[in-house]
Scaffold this motif. Structure first.
Motif, PDB file in Angstrom:
ATOM      1  N   GLU A   1     -29.225  -9.075 -16.375  1.00  0.00           N
ATOM      2  CA  GLU A   1     -28.281  -8.497 -15.542  1.00  0.00           C
ATOM      3  C   GLU A   1     -28.893  -7.384 -14.601  1.00  0.00           C
ATOM      4  OE1 GLU A   1     -23.627  -7.016 -16.176  1.00  0.00           O
ATOM      5  OE2 GLU A   1     -24.702  -7.651 -17.962  1.00  0.00           O
ATOM      6  N   GLU A   2     -29.505  -6.646 -15.555  1.00  0.00           N
ATOM      7  CA  GLU A   2     -30.349  -5.393 -14.800  1.00  0.00           C
ATOM      8  C   GLU A   2     -30.987  -5.739 -13.805  1.00  0.00           C
ATOM      9  OE1 GLU A   2     -32.051  -2.792 -17.148  1.00  0.00           O
ATOM     10  OE2 GLU A   2     -30.547  -2.279 -18.407  1.00  0.00           O
TER      11      GLU A   2
ATOM     12  N   GLU B   1     -22.244  -9.350  -7.264  1.00  0.00           N
ATOM     13  CA  GLU B   1     -22.001  -9.385  -8.386  1.00  0.00           C
ATOM     14  C   GLU B   1     -21.109 -10.874  -8.778  1.00  0.00           C
ATOM     15  OE1 GLU B   1     -21.733  -7.241 -10.791  1.00  0.00           O
ATOM     16  OE2 GLU B   1     -23.145  -5.926  -9.557  1.00  0.00           O
TER      17      GLU B   1
ATOM     18  N   ARG C   1     -29.178  -6.829 -10.765  1.00  0.00           N
ATOM     19  CA  ARG C   1     -28.616  -5.898  -9.881  1.00  0.00           C
ATOM     20  C   ARG C   1     -29.697  -5.393  -9.040  1.00  0.00           C
ATOM     21  NH1 ARG C   1     -24.770  -5.208 -14.422  1.00  0.00           N
ATOM     22  NH2 ARG C   1     -22.738  -6.102 -13.127  1.00  0.00           N
TER      23      ARG C   1
END
Length: 195
Positions: A133-134, A143, A137
């Motif tokens: 997820e990081e 998103e 991002r």
């Protein structure tokens, strides 16, 4: 290029989106001088992707025509987009290079194993969900796209135990080193340490 020694292998990288499997595969492929078999996809290119280098980006109509003609060894739909590996690309690359690599989801990896048996070596590359997820991002991924990819995370992770080898990709350099050492046992290039 990797020197042919009579062996033929399909090195299949699989694992969850965002695990770094593409970066790992390309680094290992470069290290060995391996050819890459490129997928055909109907989705738009992601940031930084190049047509005919990362994937063959084609229209849904063109894809469906190729599928109708039986050109794909493997074809799958994920979130409304189609992904496939063309039979001629795999066969021609194996004949020419002997050892090639592919980056596939679990369905594609499983299909290559069914078709090629011991010639298909599945390397499962993964990272912790939070890390995945990081990374996405940090790449400024939308998103909604991150959420869609993470919906598949657990299902993809469940395939780990089916693969010949699994590597946690916490550090790219270390992961590439581990995979390179693992592949040496298959490729048996006869390297000699002269130190």
């Amino acid at each position: 290029m990797l020197e042919r020694n009579g062996r033929e292998f399909l090195i299949v990288y699989t694992g969850p989106d965002g695990s770094g499997r593409k970066s790992v595969a390309e680094a290992v492929g470069h290290t060995f001088g391996m050819a890459k078999v490129i997928s055909y996809v109907t989705r738009p290119a992601r940031s930084g992707e190049v047509d005919d280098q990362d994937c063959h980006f084609i229209s849904m109509e063109a894809y469906l025509q190729m599928e109708l003609e039986g050109q794909f060894l493997e074809s799958v739909e994920i979130d409304g987009d189609r992904y496939g590996i063309r039979r001629a690309d795999v066969e021609n690359s194996l004949r020419r290079y002997g050892v090639v690599y592919l980056i596939l989801n679990r369905e594609g990896a499983e299909r290559m194993k069914e078709l090629y048996g011991d010639k298909a070596i599945r390397l499962f590359v993964y990272a912790d969900r939070r890390v995945v997820e990081e990374r996405q991002r940090n790449q400024a991924t939308d998103e909604a796209v991150i959420a869609r990819r993470l919906r598949h995370y657990d299902r993809e992770m469940a395939y780990r135990s089916s693969c010949e080898h699994a590597f946690e990709n916490f550090d790219l350099g270390d992961t590439v080193f581990q995979i390179t050492n693992t592949l040496e046992t298959y490729l048996q290039r006869g390297l000699v340490d002269k130190d």
